[in-house]
Design a protein around this motif. Structure first.
Motif, PDB file in Angstrom:
ATOM      1  N   HIS A  16      -5.142   6.771  25.022  1.00 55.34           N
ATOM      2  CA  HIS A  16      -4.782   6.075  26.253  1.00 55.34           C
ATOM      3  C   HIS A  16      -3.362   6.411  26.679  1.00 55.34           C
ATOM      4  CE1 HIS A  16      -3.453   3.187  23.155  1.00 55.34           C
ATOM      5  NE2 HIS A  16      -2.549   2.801  24.036  1.00 55.34           N
ATOM      6  N   ILE A  17      -3.035   6.038  27.915  1.00 60.77           N
ATOM      7  CA  ILE A  17      -1.720   6.267  28.497  1.00 60.77           C
ATOM      8  C   ILE A  17      -1.094   4.910  28.759  1.00 60.77           C
ATOM      9  CG2 ILE A  17      -0.452   7.296  30.418  1.00 60.77           C
ATOM     10  CD1 ILE A  17      -2.821   9.250  30.718  1.00 60.77           C
ATOM     11  N   THR A  18       0.136   4.705  28.308  1.00 58.89           N
ATOM     12  CA  THR A  18       0.799   3.413  28.475  1.00 58.89           C
ATOM     13  C   THR A  18       1.340   3.262  29.892  1.00 58.89           C
ATOM     14  OG1 THR A  18       2.957   4.234  27.765  1.00 58.89           O
ATOM     15  CG2 THR A  18       1.482   3.419  26.049  1.00 58.89           C
ATOM     16  N   SER A  19       1.847   2.070  30.199  1.00 60.85           N
ATOM     17  CA  SER A  19       2.401   1.812  31.531  1.00 60.85           C
ATOM     18  C   SER A  19       3.697   2.582  31.780  1.00 60.85           C
ATOM     19  CB  SER A  19       2.646   0.318  31.721  1.00 60.85           C
ATOM     20  OG  SER A  19       3.584  -0.131  30.769  1.00 60.85           O
ATOM     21  N   THR A  20       4.342   3.049  30.711  1.00 58.43           N
ATOM     22  CA  THR A  20       5.571   3.834  30.849  1.00 58.43           C
ATOM     23  C   THR A  20       5.295   5.337  30.751  1.00 58.43           C
ATOM     24  OG1 THR A  20       5.988   3.602  28.485  1.00 58.43           O
ATOM     25  CG2 THR A  20       7.031   1.990  29.946  1.00 58.43           C
ATOM     26  N   ASN A  21       4.036   5.739  30.995  1.00 55.82           N
ATOM     27  CA  ASN A  21       3.589   7.140  30.995  1.00 55.82           C
ATOM     28  C   ASN A  21       3.781   7.834  29.658  1.00 55.82           C
ATOM     29  OD1 ASN A  21       2.594   7.169  33.584  1.00 55.82           O
ATOM     30  ND2 ASN A  21       4.552   7.766  34.479  1.00 55.82           N
ATOM     31  N   LYS A  22       3.595   7.110  28.568  1.00 64.98           N
ATOM     32  CA  LYS A  22       3.604   7.725  27.249  1.00 64.98           C
ATOM     33  C   LYS A  22       2.162   7.861  26.788  1.00 64.98           C
ATOM     34  CE  LYS A  22       8.144   6.242  25.944  1.00 64.98           C
ATOM     35  NZ  LYS A  22       8.960   5.409  25.090  1.00 64.98           N
ATOM     36  N   LEU A  23       1.879   8.951  26.120  1.00 63.61           N
ATOM     37  CA  LEU A  23       0.532   9.208  25.619  1.00 63.61           C
ATOM     38  C   LEU A  23       0.429   8.691  24.189  1.00 63.61           C
ATOM     39  CD1 LEU A  23       0.285  12.942  26.706  1.00 63.61           C
ATOM     40  CD2 LEU A  23      -0.360  10.940  28.019  1.00 63.61           C
ATOM     41  N   ILE A  24      -0.690   8.067  23.850  1.00 68.13           N
ATOM     42  CA  ILE A  24      -0.944   7.604  22.495  1.00 68.13           C
ATOM     43  C   ILE A  24      -2.089   8.445  21.936  1.00 68.13           C
ATOM     44  CG2 ILE A  24      -1.554   5.647  21.032  1.00 68.13           C
ATOM     45  CD1 ILE A  24       1.162   5.370  22.438  1.00 68.13           C
ATOM     46  N   ILE A  25      -1.819   9.086  20.784  1.00 64.90           N
ATOM     47  CA  ILE A  25      -2.775  10.011  20.200  1.00 64.90           C
ATOM     48  C   ILE A  25      -3.001   9.650  18.734  1.00 64.90           C
ATOM     49  CG2 ILE A  25      -3.231  12.437  19.690  1.00 64.90           C
ATOM     50  CD1 ILE A  25      -1.035  13.011  21.879  1.00 64.90           C
ATOM     51  N   PRO A  26      -4.218   9.228  18.353  1.00 64.17           N
ATOM     52  CA  PRO A  26      -4.505   9.053  16.922  1.00 64.17           C
ATOM     53  C   PRO A  26      -4.667  10.433  16.283  1.00 64.17           C
ATOM     54  CG  PRO A  26      -6.401   8.453  18.234  1.00 64.17           C
ATOM     55  CD  PRO A  26      -5.314   8.806  19.188  1.00 64.17           C
ATOM     56  N   SER A  27      -4.133  10.580  15.066  1.00 62.74           N
ATOM     57  CA  SER A  27      -4.156  11.883  14.424  1.00 62.74           C
ATOM     58  C   SER A  27      -4.301  11.737  12.916  1.00 62.74           C
ATOM     59  CB  SER A  27      -2.864  12.633  14.750  1.00 62.74           C
ATOM     60  OG  SER A  27      -2.839  13.887  14.116  1.00 62.74           O
ATOM     61  N   PRO A  54       0.179   4.013   9.579  1.00 65.46           N
ATOM     62  CA  PRO A  54       0.219   4.607   8.240  1.00 65.46           C
ATOM     63  C   PRO A  54       0.373   6.125   8.295  1.00 65.46           C
ATOM     64  CG  PRO A  54      -2.021   4.008   8.810  1.00 65.46           C
ATOM     65  CD  PRO A  54      -1.142   3.480   9.902  1.00 65.46           C
ATOM     66  N   THR A  55       0.883   6.709   7.216  1.00 64.37           N
ATOM     67  CA  THR A  55       1.145   8.146   7.210  1.00 64.37           C
ATOM     68  C   THR A  55      -0.126   8.983   7.137  1.00 64.37           C
ATOM     69  OG1 THR A  55       1.457   8.067   4.829  1.00 64.37           O
ATOM     70  CG2 THR A  55       3.421   7.928   6.196  1.00 64.37           C
ATOM     71  N   LYS A  56      -1.201   8.434   6.618  1.00 59.90           N
ATOM     72  CA  LYS A  56      -2.455   9.201   6.543  1.00 59.90           C
ATOM     73  C   LYS A  56      -3.169   9.278   7.885  1.00 59.90           C
ATOM     74  CE  LYS A  56      -3.366   8.501   1.689  1.00 59.90           C
ATOM     75  NZ  LYS A  56      -4.303   8.023   0.677  1.00 59.90           N
ATOM     76  N   ASN A  57      -3.114   8.227   8.683  1.00 58.47           N
ATOM     77  CA  ASN A  57      -3.755   8.191  10.005  1.00 58.47           C
ATOM     78  C   ASN A  57      -2.802   7.592  11.028  1.00 58.47           C
ATOM     79  OD1 ASN A  57      -6.252   9.240   9.134  1.00 58.47           O
ATOM     80  ND2 ASN A  57      -6.809   7.234   8.325  1.00 58.47           N
ATOM     81  N   PRO A  58      -1.746   8.327  11.410  1.00 56.40           N
ATOM     82  CA  PRO A  58      -0.763   7.754  12.337  1.00 56.40           C
ATOM     83  C   PRO A  58      -1.218   7.819  13.790  1.00 56.40           C
ATOM     84  CG  PRO A  58      -0.122   9.962  11.777  1.00 56.40           C
ATOM     85  CD  PRO A  58      -1.346   9.652  10.965  1.00 56.40           C
ATOM     86  N   TYR A  59      -0.565   7.015  14.601  1.00 52.20           N
ATOM     87  CA  TYR A  59      -0.673   7.104  16.058  1.00 52.20           C
ATOM     88  C   TYR A  59       0.620   7.736  16.535  1.00 52.20           C
ATOM     89  CZ  TYR A  59      -4.790   4.152  16.149  1.00 52.20           C
ATOM     90  OH  TYR A  59      -6.050   3.657  15.965  1.00 52.20           O
ATOM     91  N   ILE A  60       0.490   8.717  17.410  1.00 53.06           N
ATOM     92  CA  ILE A  60       1.650   9.463  17.871  1.00 53.06           C
ATOM     93  C   ILE A  60       1.916   9.123  19.328  1.00 53.06           C
ATOM     94  CG2 ILE A  60       2.549  11.784  18.243  1.00 53.06           C
ATOM     95  CD1 ILE A  60       0.723  12.569  15.852  1.00 53.06           C
ATOM     96  N   SER A  61       3.161   8.745  19.614  1.00 50.49           N
ATOM     97  CA  SER A  61       3.589   8.430  20.974  1.00 50.49           C
ATOM     98  C   SER A  61       4.312   9.648  21.531  1.00 50.49           C
ATOM     99  CB  SER A  61       4.520   7.220  20.955  1.00 50.49           C
ATOM    100  OG  SER A  61       5.097   7.023  22.211  1.00 50.49           O
ATOM    101  N   VAL A  62       3.871  10.111  22.704  1.00 48.21           N
ATOM    102  CA  VAL A  62       4.428  11.314  23.312  1.00 48.21           C
ATOM    103  C   VAL A  62       5.023  10.971  24.665  1.00 48.21           C
ATOM    104  CG1 VAL A  62       3.896  13.622  24.175  1.00 48.21           C
ATOM    105  CG2 VAL A  62       2.724  12.749  22.163  1.00 48.21           C
TER     106      VAL A  62
END
Length: 94
Positions: A16-27, A54-62
């Motif tokens: 999804h895309i946040t209200s501040t135009n940051k992308l959230i990516i599960p990885s 967590p470090t094994k399955n983080p969410y990355i904010s871009v």
């Protein structure tokens, strides 16, 4: 001798895309903060702003680039190939 093509490493899919135009990516990978991410056409999308969870399955904010606005939920995001060239060291002035 043949050169290997620089392949893109898939980081994940935009959830999804946040209200501040940051992308959230599960990885399932944990890249460095500040790394530039690209799309399948090797266009720079933005830089990694934060890593959450967590470090094994983080969410990355871009944080997206101001120039690049054409991104949709569900698109794949890639890490660019590593540059194996030597880095120049900055000399300190004494």
């Amino acid at each position: 001798m043949t050169k290997k093509k620089n392949k893109l490493q898939e980081l994940g899919v935009i959830s999804h895309i946040t209200s501040t135009n940051k992308l959230i990516i599960p990885s399932n990978k944990t890249p460095r903060i500040g790394t530039t991410l690209v799309n399948k056409n090797r266009q720079a999308i933005g830089r990694i702003n934060d890593i959450i969870g967590p470090t094994k399955n983080p969410y990355i904010s871009v944080k997206t680039n101001h120039k690049f606005k054409k991104i949709n939920v569900g698109e794949k995001v890639y890490l660019p190939p590593k540059n194996k060239g030597r880095r120049m060291r900055k000399r300190q002035a004494y």
